[in-house]
Motif scaffolding. Structure first.
Motif, PDB file in Angstrom:
ATOM      1  N   ILE A 286       0.924  -1.187  -0.052  1.00  0.00           N
ATOM      2  CA  ILE A 286      -0.069  -0.013   0.046  1.00  0.00           C
ATOM      3  C   ILE A 286       0.841   1.368  -0.118  1.00  0.00           C
ATOM      4  CG2 ILE A 286      -1.810   1.097   1.283  1.00  0.00           C
ATOM      5  CD1 ILE A 286      -2.728  -1.393   2.479  1.00  0.00           C
ATOM      6  N   ALA A 287       0.644   2.104  -1.070  1.00  0.00           N
ATOM      7  CA  ALA A 287       1.489   3.430  -1.075  1.00  0.00           C
ATOM      8  C   ALA A 287       0.525   4.305  -0.422  1.00  0.00           C
ATOM      9  CB  ALA A 287       1.725   3.801  -2.569  1.00  0.00           C
ATOM     10  N   VAL A 288       1.075   5.074   0.667  1.00  0.00           N
ATOM     11  CA  VAL A 288       0.502   6.084   1.256  1.00  0.00           C
ATOM     12  C   VAL A 288       1.160   7.492   1.338  1.00  0.00           C
ATOM     13  CG1 VAL A 288      -0.335   6.692   3.600  1.00  0.00           C
ATOM     14  CG2 VAL A 288      -0.324   4.348   3.038  1.00  0.00           C
ATOM     15  N   TRP A 289       0.512   8.359   1.034  1.00  0.00           N
ATOM     16  CA  TRP A 289       1.040  10.021   0.933  1.00  0.00           C
ATOM     17  C   TRP A 289       0.146  10.691   2.020  1.00  0.00           C
ATOM     18  CZ3 TRP A 289       1.581  11.813  -4.801  1.00  0.00           C
ATOM     19  CH2 TRP A 289       2.514  10.952  -5.462  1.00  0.00           C
ATOM     20  N   SER A 290       1.035  11.715   2.799  1.00  0.00           N
ATOM     21  CA  SER A 290       0.629  12.327   3.850  1.00  0.00           C
ATOM     22  C   SER A 290       1.289  13.626   3.741  1.00  0.00           C
ATOM     23  CB  SER A 290       0.671  11.693   4.815  1.00  0.00           C
ATOM     24  OG  SER A 290       0.088  12.653   6.195  1.00  0.00           O
ATOM     25  N   PHE A 291       0.713  14.721   4.500  1.00  0.00           N
ATOM     26  CA  PHE A 291       1.285  15.849   4.827  1.00  0.00           C
ATOM     27  C   PHE A 291       1.458  16.223   6.333  1.00  0.00           C
ATOM     28  CE2 PHE A 291      -3.205  16.352   4.751  1.00  0.00           C
ATOM     29  CZ  PHE A 291      -3.527  17.073   5.824  1.00  0.00           C
ATOM     30  N   THR A 292       0.997  15.246   7.015  1.00  0.00           N
ATOM     31  CA  THR A 292       0.930  15.135   8.437  1.00  0.00           C
ATOM     32  C   THR A 292       1.691  14.302   9.155  1.00  0.00           C
ATOM     33  OG1 THR A 292      -0.327  15.275  10.478  1.00  0.00           O
ATOM     34  CG2 THR A 292      -1.357  14.670   8.464  1.00  0.00           C
ATOM     35  N   ASP A 293       2.774  14.532  10.079  1.00  0.00           N
ATOM     36  CA  ASP A 293       3.372  13.328  10.745  1.00  0.00           C
ATOM     37  C   ASP A 293       2.160  12.521  11.616  1.00  0.00           C
ATOM     38  OD1 ASP A 293       3.158  15.234  12.495  1.00  0.00           O
ATOM     39  OD2 ASP A 293       5.134  14.942  13.255  1.00  0.00           O
ATOM     40  N   GLU A 294       1.226  13.058  11.822  1.00  0.00           N
ATOM     41  CA  GLU A 294       0.171  12.173  12.676  1.00  0.00           C
ATOM     42  C   GLU A 294      -0.200  10.872  12.076  1.00  0.00           C
ATOM     43  OE1 GLU A 294      -3.193  14.905  14.840  1.00  0.00           O
ATOM     44  OE2 GLU A 294      -2.948  15.076  12.804  1.00  0.00           O
ATOM     45  N   PHE A 295      -0.308  11.097  10.690  1.00  0.00           N
ATOM     46  CA  PHE A 295      -0.873   9.970   9.806  1.00  0.00           C
ATOM     47  C   PHE A 295       0.235   8.958  10.114  1.00  0.00           C
ATOM     48  CE2 PHE A 295      -2.765   8.503   5.586  1.00  0.00           C
ATOM     49  CZ  PHE A 295      -3.905   7.611   6.334  1.00  0.00           C
TER      50      PHE A 295
ATOM     51  N   ASP B 240      -2.054   4.705  -3.024  1.00  0.00           N
ATOM     52  CA  ASP B 240      -3.311   4.015  -2.871  1.00  0.00           C
ATOM     53  C   ASP B 240      -4.073   4.822  -1.873  1.00  0.00           C
ATOM     54  OD1 ASP B 240      -2.877   1.365  -4.306  1.00  0.00           O
ATOM     55  OD2 ASP B 240      -1.270   1.326  -3.082  1.00  0.00           O
ATOM     56  N   VAL B 241      -3.392   5.328  -0.730  1.00  0.00           N
ATOM     57  CA  VAL B 241      -4.224   6.143   0.264  1.00  0.00           C
ATOM     58  C   VAL B 241      -3.181   7.123   0.367  1.00  0.00           C
ATOM     59  CG1 VAL B 241      -4.647   5.904   2.828  1.00  0.00           C
ATOM     60  CG2 VAL B 241      -4.760   3.822   1.235  1.00  0.00           C
ATOM     61  N   PHE B 242      -4.461   8.435   0.880  1.00  0.00           N
ATOM     62  CA  PHE B 242      -3.725   9.816   1.182  1.00  0.00           C
ATOM     63  C   PHE B 242      -4.478  10.503   2.048  1.00  0.00           C
ATOM     64  CE2 PHE B 242      -5.638   9.054  -3.241  1.00  0.00           C
ATOM     65  CZ  PHE B 242      -6.657   9.790  -3.215  1.00  0.00           C
ATOM     66  N   ALA B 243      -3.898  11.331   2.878  1.00  0.00           N
ATOM     67  CA  ALA B 243      -4.282  12.145   3.522  1.00  0.00           C
ATOM     68  C   ALA B 243      -4.874  13.647   3.195  1.00  0.00           C
ATOM     69  CB  ALA B 243      -3.429  12.743   5.047  1.00  0.00           C
ATOM     70  N   LEU B 244      -6.035  14.115   3.413  1.00  0.00           N
ATOM     71  CA  LEU B 244      -6.588  15.390   3.099  1.00  0.00           C
ATOM     72  C   LEU B 244      -6.677  16.324   3.995  1.00  0.00           C
ATOM     73  CD1 LEU B 244      -8.737  13.300   0.656  1.00  0.00           C
ATOM     74  CD2 LEU B 244      -6.899  14.648  -0.124  1.00  0.00           C
TER      75      LEU B 244
ATOM     76  N   GLY C 207      -8.814  19.573  10.670  1.00  0.00           N
ATOM     77  CA  GLY C 207      -8.936  18.358  10.637  1.00  0.00           C
ATOM     78  C   GLY C 207      -8.362  17.348   9.431  1.00  0.00           C
ATOM     79  N   THR C 208      -8.450  16.135   9.453  1.00  0.00           N
ATOM     80  CA  THR C 208      -7.723  15.515   8.412  1.00  0.00           C
ATOM     81  C   THR C 208      -8.687  14.412   8.125  1.00  0.00           C
ATOM     82  OG1 THR C 208      -5.595  15.951   9.068  1.00  0.00           O
ATOM     83  CG2 THR C 208      -5.494  14.126   7.844  1.00  0.00           C
ATOM     84  N   TRP C 209      -8.676  14.020   6.662  1.00  0.00           N
ATOM     85  CA  TRP C 209      -9.569  12.953   6.330  1.00  0.00           C
ATOM     86  C   TRP C 209      -8.454  12.019   5.525  1.00  0.00           C
ATOM     87  CZ3 TRP C 209     -11.606  17.473   7.504  1.00  0.00           C
ATOM     88  CH2 TRP C 209     -12.782  17.663   8.102  1.00  0.00           C
ATOM     89  N   ILE C 210      -8.804  10.807   5.184  1.00  0.00           N
ATOM     90  CA  ILE C 210      -8.565   9.809   4.607  1.00  0.00           C
ATOM     91  C   ILE C 210      -9.111   9.290   3.333  1.00  0.00           C
ATOM     92  CG2 ILE C 210      -6.984   7.630   4.666  1.00  0.00           C
ATOM     93  CD1 ILE C 210      -7.110   7.597   7.527  1.00  0.00           C
TER      94      ILE C 210
END
Length: 417
Positions: free
Chosen positions: A26-35, A78-82, A296-299
């Motif tokens: 699973i490839a995951v992208w994010s802008f926050t280290d919380e994720f 595949d998955v990303f934070a929004l 807030g952050t969504w996935i």
């Protein structure tokens, strides 16, 4: 949103395989280290056979990186934070995986507004583990001095609507001899007014200016003309933070006492506590004039992912699992969107920074009144144009009618609405 890493392009690869995953993981992208923390410290330990390729990008560059790969379908995660500011852009894009089945399995225990923000045309495309309702935080010592009590129940009666807000702003000015401002900046009022709208910015594909937005213009003008605010240009400025720790001064060098700040859940921990540690115990919180949300952050997930089963499992676990979310809430202080977890833990909190007030239970109650249906993909662009017209009116550069006319014209030119 908070605690985002500054380093661009940090890549973390976690190895392992699960029976439901494809060969590539699973490839995951994010802008926050919380994720990253959620996956590294919780999801992977609970699912040790999972393989994840994790990429971190700064918030400022995140959409620039995500947009072209979603459009082309090449190199797509595949998955990303929004983030809240741009989640609706993607929810409405037609490029996200339908997560409605996750919602249907868990809807009895999910807070309504985060799901509303992540939904479009009756389907769910973004899920969030958290809620970020907003409150009005105020200084207890100033309330005691100018109102006669710091009791949140009583102070709320002075801020129960925006007419009361203005009356109290005048009271604070009069009793302090002009030294106490109700808020540091008029920009502090935007989120509460936006949350108080009946309709969103766009209705039937046309710009709609809700009466709440015109009321914001009126009150902002009154605040400016009567010096009810601290004359800080905007939020996140050094002077805005200075008002939290008794260091804000006017143009003559006189100290300005800032009575309160409109802030969401994370504002307590990442704005007040970090910038005004010496004022600990001198704050309290109330709902204020209107329910609102901020941040807030969504996935979300790419609709053509080859790992749909594994992706949905990850998203469902991170946004609905009772045991994980209780652990996460206790570790981070996040108000989670799982109401079963919130009900289980909300009565056990006392916040020393708020002189023992139970902020968690208070925020849980406030979140129930937030309306997520007002969110739209064009919000961010429209808000920027609105602020330009609002500023021109408040500072006397334009009449209200001209400011609104120019606002409509710019929205038509830039957004075709």
């Amino acid at each position: 949103m908070k605690r985002a890493l500054i380093l661009l392009g940090v890549v973390l690869v976690l190895f392992g395989m699960s029976g439901c995953e494809k060969e590539s993981g699973i490839a995951v992208w994010s802008f926050t280290d919380e994720f990253k923390e959620m996956i590294m410290d919780h999801y992977i330990p609970a699912h040790p056979d999972v393989k994840v390729k994790y990429s971190m990008t700064t918030t400022e560059q995140f959409t620039n990186k995500l947009d072209p790969v979603l459009a082309s379908g090449r190199g797509t995660p595949d998955v990303f934070a929004l983030e809240a500011a741009f989640v609706r852009k993607y929810v409405e894009s037609g490029l996200l995986l339908d997560l409605t089945d996750i919602y249907e399995r868990n809807k009895e225990k999910l807070l309504t507004y985060p799901v509303e923000v992540g939904s479009y045309n009756g389907r769910v495309y973004g899920m969030s583990w958290q809620a970020c309702p907003g409150a009005l935080f105020y200084r207890r010592s100033f309330a005691q001095k100018y109102i006669g009590t710091d009791d949140p129940a009583v102070v709320q009666t002075y801020f129960s609507d925006f007419n009361k807000f203005l009356e109290t702003a005048q009271l604070l000015k009069d009793k302090s001899g002009g030294s106490c401002a109700v808020v540091a900046s008029r920009r502090d009022l935007y989120h509460p007014f936006a949350g108080g709208r009946v309709q969103p910015w766009v209705v039937d594909e046309k710009l709609h200016i809700d009466p709440a937005m015109e009321a914001l213009m009126d009150i902002s003008k009154i605040m400016h003309d009567n010096r009810f605010d601290g004359r800080v240009g905007g939020q996140w400025a050094e002077s805005w933070f200075a008002g939290m720790n008794d260091k804000l001064r006017d143009e003559k060098g006189n100290l300005i006492e800032v009575f309160g700040y409109f802030l969401p859940t994370w504002g307590l921990h990442y704005a007040l506590k970090t910038n005004a540690p010496d004022t600990s115990g001198d704050w309290a919180m109330i709902p204020g004039p209107a329910p609102y949300r901020w941040g807030g952050t969504w996935i979300g997930a790419w609709k053509n992912t080859k790992n749909a089963e594994a992706v949905k499992h990850m998203i469902e676990w991170l946004t609905t699992n009772d045991d994980f979310l209780e652990t996460w809430a206790r570790e981070t202080g996040d108000l989670v969107s799982n109401t079963a977890v919130v009900d289980r833990i909300k009565d056990g909190y006392t916040e020393p920074f708020l002189a023992g007030q139970n902020h968690y239970a208070a925020f849980a109650a406030m979140a129930q009144s937030v309306d997520g249906r007002l969110a739209q993909g064009t919000d961010q662009a429209i808000e920027l144009l609105f602020f330009e017209s609002l500023t021109a009116y408040v500072e006397g550069e334009k009449s209200k009618a001209q400011a609104l006319a120019d606002f409509r014209a710019q929205v038509a030119i830039q957004l075709g609405l």
